[in-house]
Scaffold this motif. Structure first.
Motif, PDB file in Angstrom:
ATOM      1  N   GLU A  51       0.834  -1.202   0.000  1.00 34.67           N
ATOM      2  CA  GLU A  51       0.000   0.000   0.000  1.00 34.67           C
ATOM      3  C   GLU A  51       0.873   1.258   0.000  1.00 34.67           C
ATOM      4  OE1 GLU A  51      -3.651   1.937  -0.241  1.00 34.67           O
ATOM      5  OE2 GLU A  51      -3.113  -0.180  -0.456  1.00 34.67           O
ATOM      6  N   PHE A  52       1.987   1.193   0.719  1.00 37.48           N
ATOM      7  CA  PHE A  52       2.918   2.332   0.755  1.00 37.48           C
ATOM      8  C   PHE A  52       3.487   2.590  -0.636  1.00 37.48           C
ATOM      9  CE2 PHE A  52       7.254   4.003   1.223  1.00 37.48           C
ATOM     10  CZ  PHE A  52       7.007   5.140   1.977  1.00 37.48           C
ATOM     11  N   ARG A  53       3.918   1.538  -1.325  1.00 36.53           N
ATOM     12  CA  ARG A  53       4.471   1.694  -2.677  1.00 36.53           C
ATOM     13  C   ARG A  53       3.436   2.291  -3.625  1.00 36.53           C
ATOM     14  NH1 ARG A  53       6.615  -3.563  -1.517  1.00 36.53           N
ATOM     15  NH2 ARG A  53       4.937  -4.511  -2.747  1.00 36.53           N
ATOM     16  N   LYS A  54       2.203   1.837  -3.486  1.00 40.30           N
ATOM     17  CA  LYS A  54       1.127   2.338  -4.347  1.00 40.30           C
ATOM     18  C   LYS A  54       0.899   3.831  -4.130  1.00 40.30           C
ATOM     19  CE  LYS A  54      -3.817   1.682  -5.246  1.00 40.30           C
ATOM     20  NZ  LYS A  54      -5.030   0.909  -4.866  1.00 40.30           N
ATOM     21  N   LYS A  55       0.857   4.247  -2.876  1.00 39.99           N
ATOM     22  CA  LYS A  55       0.622   5.653  -2.556  1.00 39.99           C
ATOM     23  C   LYS A  55       1.789   6.528  -3.013  1.00 39.99           C
ATOM     24  CE  LYS A  55      -2.370   4.739   1.446  1.00 39.99           C
ATOM     25  NZ  LYS A  55      -3.541   5.513   0.987  1.00 39.99           N
ATOM     26  N   PHE A  71      10.138  19.174 -11.692  1.00 43.64           N
ATOM     27  CA  PHE A  71      10.413  17.753 -11.447  1.00 43.64           C
ATOM     28  C   PHE A  71      11.166  17.190 -12.647  1.00 43.64           C
ATOM     29  CE2 PHE A  71       9.246  13.213 -11.052  1.00 43.64           C
ATOM     30  CZ  PHE A  71       9.610  13.006  -9.734  1.00 43.64           C
ATOM     31  N   GLN A  72      12.478  17.095 -12.519  1.00 46.42           N
ATOM     32  CA  GLN A  72      13.346  16.729 -13.634  1.00 46.42           C
ATOM     33  C   GLN A  72      13.488  15.216 -13.780  1.00 46.42           C
ATOM     34  OE1 GLN A  72      14.538  19.075 -15.757  1.00 46.42           O
ATOM     35  NE2 GLN A  72      13.359  20.547 -14.547  1.00 46.42           N
ATOM     36  N   PHE A  73      12.395  14.589 -14.198  1.00 42.30           N
ATOM     37  CA  PHE A  73      12.435  13.151 -14.485  1.00 42.30           C
ATOM     38  C   PHE A  73      11.511  12.900 -15.664  1.00 42.30           C
ATOM     39  CE2 PHE A  73      11.097   8.708 -13.950  1.00 42.30           C
ATOM     40  CZ  PHE A  73      12.339   8.088 -13.861  1.00 42.30           C
ATOM     41  N   ASP A  74      12.089  12.465 -16.772  1.00 45.18           N
ATOM     42  CA  ASP A  74      11.322  12.322 -18.007  1.00 45.18           C
ATOM     43  C   ASP A  74      10.737  10.927 -18.200  1.00 45.18           C
ATOM     44  OD1 ASP A  74      11.939  14.950 -18.672  1.00 45.18           O
ATOM     45  OD2 ASP A  74      13.824  14.361 -19.632  1.00 45.18           O
ATOM     46  N   GLY A  75      11.237   9.947 -17.457  1.00 44.92           N
ATOM     47  CA  GLY A  75      10.780   8.574 -17.658  1.00 44.92           C
ATOM     48  C   GLY A  75       9.397   8.317 -17.097  1.00 44.92           C
ATOM     49  N   HIS A  76       8.872   7.147 -17.443  1.00 42.20           N
ATOM     50  CA  HIS A  76       7.566   6.729 -16.922  1.00 42.20           C
ATOM     51  C   HIS A  76       7.762   6.088 -15.553  1.00 42.20           C
ATOM     52  CE1 HIS A  76       3.412   5.500 -16.952  1.00 42.20           C
ATOM     53  NE2 HIS A  76       3.759   4.241 -16.741  1.00 42.20           N
ATOM     54  N   ILE A  77       6.952   6.471 -14.603  1.00 37.34           N
ATOM     55  CA  ILE A  77       7.075   5.947 -13.236  1.00 37.34           C
ATOM     56  C   ILE A  77       6.241   4.669 -13.135  1.00 37.34           C
ATOM     57  CG2 ILE A  77       6.790   6.462 -10.786  1.00 37.34           C
ATOM     58  CD1 ILE A  77       6.996   9.417 -11.464  1.00 37.34           C
ATOM     59  N   ASN A  78       6.901   3.542 -13.325  1.00 38.08           N
ATOM     60  CA  ASN A  78       6.228   2.245 -13.312  1.00 38.08           C
ATOM     61  C   ASN A  78       6.127   1.686 -11.896  1.00 38.08           C
ATOM     62  OD1 ASN A  78       5.976   1.921 -16.216  1.00 38.08           O
ATOM     63  ND2 ASN A  78       8.206   1.665 -16.221  1.00 38.08           N
ATOM     64  N   PRO A  79       5.072   0.939 -11.599  1.00 40.47           N
ATOM     65  CA  PRO A  79       4.950   0.292 -10.280  1.00 40.47           C
ATOM     66  C   PRO A  79       6.106  -0.656  -9.993  1.00 40.47           C
ATOM     67  CG  PRO A  79       2.848   0.265 -11.437  1.00 40.47           C
ATOM     68  CD  PRO A  79       3.865   0.745 -12.421  1.00 40.47           C
ATOM     69  N   SER A  80       6.656  -1.280 -11.048  1.00 42.00           N
ATOM     70  CA  SER A  80       7.740  -2.248 -10.860  1.00 42.00           C
ATOM     71  C   SER A  80       9.004  -1.600 -10.307  1.00 42.00           C
ATOM     72  CB  SER A  80       8.058  -2.945 -12.184  1.00 42.00           C
ATOM     73  OG  SER A  80       8.430  -1.994 -13.171  1.00 42.00           O
ATOM     74  N   MET A  81       9.147  -0.289 -10.487  1.00 36.22           N
ATOM     75  CA  MET A  81      10.336   0.403  -9.988  1.00 36.22           C
ATOM     76  C   MET A  81      10.442   0.309  -8.471  1.00 36.22           C
ATOM     77  SD  MET A  81      10.317   3.891 -12.299  1.00 36.22           S
ATOM     78  CE  MET A  81      11.874   4.463 -11.601  1.00 36.22           C
ATOM     79  N   PHE A  82       9.298   0.208  -7.803  1.00 36.32           N
ATOM     80  CA  PHE A  82       9.284   0.238  -6.342  1.00 36.32           C
ATOM     81  C   PHE A  82       9.326  -1.161  -5.725  1.00 36.32           C
ATOM     82  CE2 PHE A  82       6.918   3.835  -8.096  1.00 36.32           C
ATOM     83  CZ  PHE A  82       7.754   4.860  -7.691  1.00 36.32           C
ATOM     84  N   LEU A  83       9.169  -2.180  -6.568  1.00 36.60           N
ATOM     85  CA  LEU A  83       9.311  -3.550  -6.074  1.00 36.60           C
ATOM     86  C   LEU A  83      10.776  -3.876  -5.828  1.00 36.60           C
ATOM     87  CD1 LEU A  83       6.771  -5.427  -8.388  1.00 36.60           C
ATOM     88  CD2 LEU A  83       6.513  -4.911  -5.951  1.00 36.60           C
ATOM     89  N   SER A  84      11.625  -3.279  -6.661  1.00 35.49           N
ATOM     90  CA  SER A  84      13.070  -3.465  -6.516  1.00 35.49           C
ATOM     91  C   SER A  84      13.735  -2.098  -6.654  1.00 35.49           C
ATOM     92  CB  SER A  84      13.580  -4.429  -7.591  1.00 35.49           C
ATOM     93  OG  SER A  84      14.953  -4.693  -7.426  1.00 35.49           O
ATOM     94  N   PRO A  85      13.610  -1.259  -5.612  1.00 35.05           N
ATOM     95  CA  PRO A  85      14.057   0.135  -5.690  1.00 35.05           C
ATOM     96  C   PRO A  85      15.575   0.284  -5.694  1.00 35.05           C
ATOM     97  CG  PRO A  85      13.329  -0.364  -3.474  1.00 35.05           C
ATOM     98  CD  PRO A  85      13.051  -1.582  -4.298  1.00 35.05           C
ATOM     99  N   GLY A  86      16.126   0.252  -6.886  1.00 33.87           N
ATOM    100  CA  GLY A  86      17.567   0.398  -7.016  1.00 33.87           C
ATOM    101  C   GLY A  86      17.946   0.560  -8.476  1.00 33.87           C
ATOM    102  N   GLY A  87      19.203   0.854  -8.724  1.00 34.05           N
ATOM    103  CA  GLY A  87      19.670   1.040 -10.086  1.00 34.05           C
ATOM    104  C   GLY A  87      19.713   2.509 -10.471  1.00 34.05           C
ATOM    105  N   GLU A  88      20.295   2.773 -11.636  1.00 33.09           N
ATOM    106  CA  GLU A  88      20.520   4.154 -12.076  1.00 33.09           C
ATOM    107  C   GLU A  88      19.216   4.924 -12.285  1.00 33.09           C
ATOM    108  OE1 GLU A  88      22.742   6.565 -15.733  1.00 33.09           O
ATOM    109  OE2 GLU A  88      22.992   4.396 -15.498  1.00 33.09           O
ATOM    110  N   LYS A  89      18.242   4.291 -12.928  1.00 32.56           N
ATOM    111  CA  LYS A  89      16.991   4.993 -13.212  1.00 32.56           C
ATOM    112  C   LYS A  89      16.251   5.344 -11.926  1.00 32.56           C
ATOM    113  CE  LYS A  89      12.858   4.769 -16.102  1.00 32.56           C
ATOM    114  NZ  LYS A  89      12.084   3.974 -17.089  1.00 32.56           N
ATOM    115  N   PHE A  90      16.251   4.414 -10.978  1.00 33.00           N
ATOM    116  CA  PHE A  90      15.570   4.695  -9.711  1.00 33.00           C
ATOM    117  C   PHE A  90      16.305   5.789  -8.947  1.00 33.00           C
ATOM    118  CE2 PHE A  90      14.582   4.090  -5.237  1.00 33.00           C
ATOM    119  CZ  PHE A  90      13.198   4.035  -5.277  1.00 33.00           C
ATOM    120  N   ALA A  91      17.637   5.769  -8.985  1.00 36.95           N
ATOM    121  CA  ALA A  91      18.422   6.811  -8.320  1.00 36.95           C
ATOM    122  C   ALA A  91      18.110   8.178  -8.931  1.00 36.95           C
ATOM    123  CB  ALA A  91      19.911   6.501  -8.438  1.00 36.95           C
TER     124      ALA A  91
END
Length: 218
Positions: A51-55, A71-91
């Motif tokens: 529920e926290f990830r969803k919110k 807000f300087q982020f051009d990518g699409h904010i996918n739900p999968s990004m928060f299942l494994s929060p790491g990597g360059e795009k997430f940073a």
């Protein structure tokens, strides 16, 4: 946990939760505390994590859509990004959120009026940001310690509750065994059936007290 540039080099769920909650609290404290994260923070059960990830995602998408310039982020904010929060795009996403929050927080230097981070002088802007980052870092560490302390206390009370529940079950088992013994003893006695039934009427407080006094005299 070391909070540095490599914080999200690999997936780090705990750091994600602490950092995002802190930043959104700085962005809009009342909304974060009383509305968005009211039922999911601090996270003490696994069902709260989803529920926290969803919110978080919904709020980030809202910020991205309503304040595209800041807000300087051009990518699409996918739900999968928060299942494994790491990597360059997430940073990059976390940096975008942090920069966005920094741009929204006024620097307060009483008795002067609050001044915004932005300035026509790049050096002044840089110095203000450094001061603000220092204050935020100290506050973040304090809130992290508070959250960890709360979670530790919750786990201690949860363990105590389990122990009490176990003791309660043992007492219930002993009660069942005692009732069986009583029924067996009464059934073998030479008392009249009416008296036997009275002895077995354990819901009757007066009779139970009578049995207690009889046993006490033996």
């Amino acid at each position: 946990m070391k909070f540095d540039k490599d914080l999200f080099k690999v997936p780090n769920q705990r750091a994600f939760q602490l950092v995002v909650h802190f930043l959104f609290t700085k962005l809009d404290g009342p909304r974060s505390r009383d509305i968005i994260f009211r039922d999911v923070w601090p996270i003490i059960e696994r069902k709260q994590e989803a529920e926290f990830r969803k919110k978080v995602r919904l709020w980030l998408v809202e910020v991205q859509e309503t304040d595209k310039d800041a807000f300087q982020f051009d990518g699409h904010i996918n739900p999968s990004m928060f299942l494994s929060p790491g990597g360059e795009k997430f940073a990059q996403l976390m940096c975008a959120l942090a920069s966005h929050v920094l741009g929204k927080i006024p620097l307060r230097n009483p008795p002067l009026e609050p001044s915004t981070v932005s300035s026509t002088n790049p050096l002044v802007t840089f110095l203000k940001l450094q001061v603000l980052k220092g204050h935020l870092h100290s506050e973040f560490e304090a809130k992290t310690k508070m959250t960890n302390s709360f979670q530790e206390q919750y786990l201690q009370y949860k363990m105590l509750a389990r122990e009490l529940q176990s003791e309660y079950r043992e007492l219930c088992s002993e009660e069942v065994a005692a009732k069986k013994d009583l029924c067996s003893t009464v059934a073998k006695s030479s008392m009249a059936e009416s008296k036997k039934q009275a002895f077995l009427d354990l819901e009757n407080e007066e009779i139970c007290l009578g049995i207690f006094h009889i046993l006490k005299l033996q």
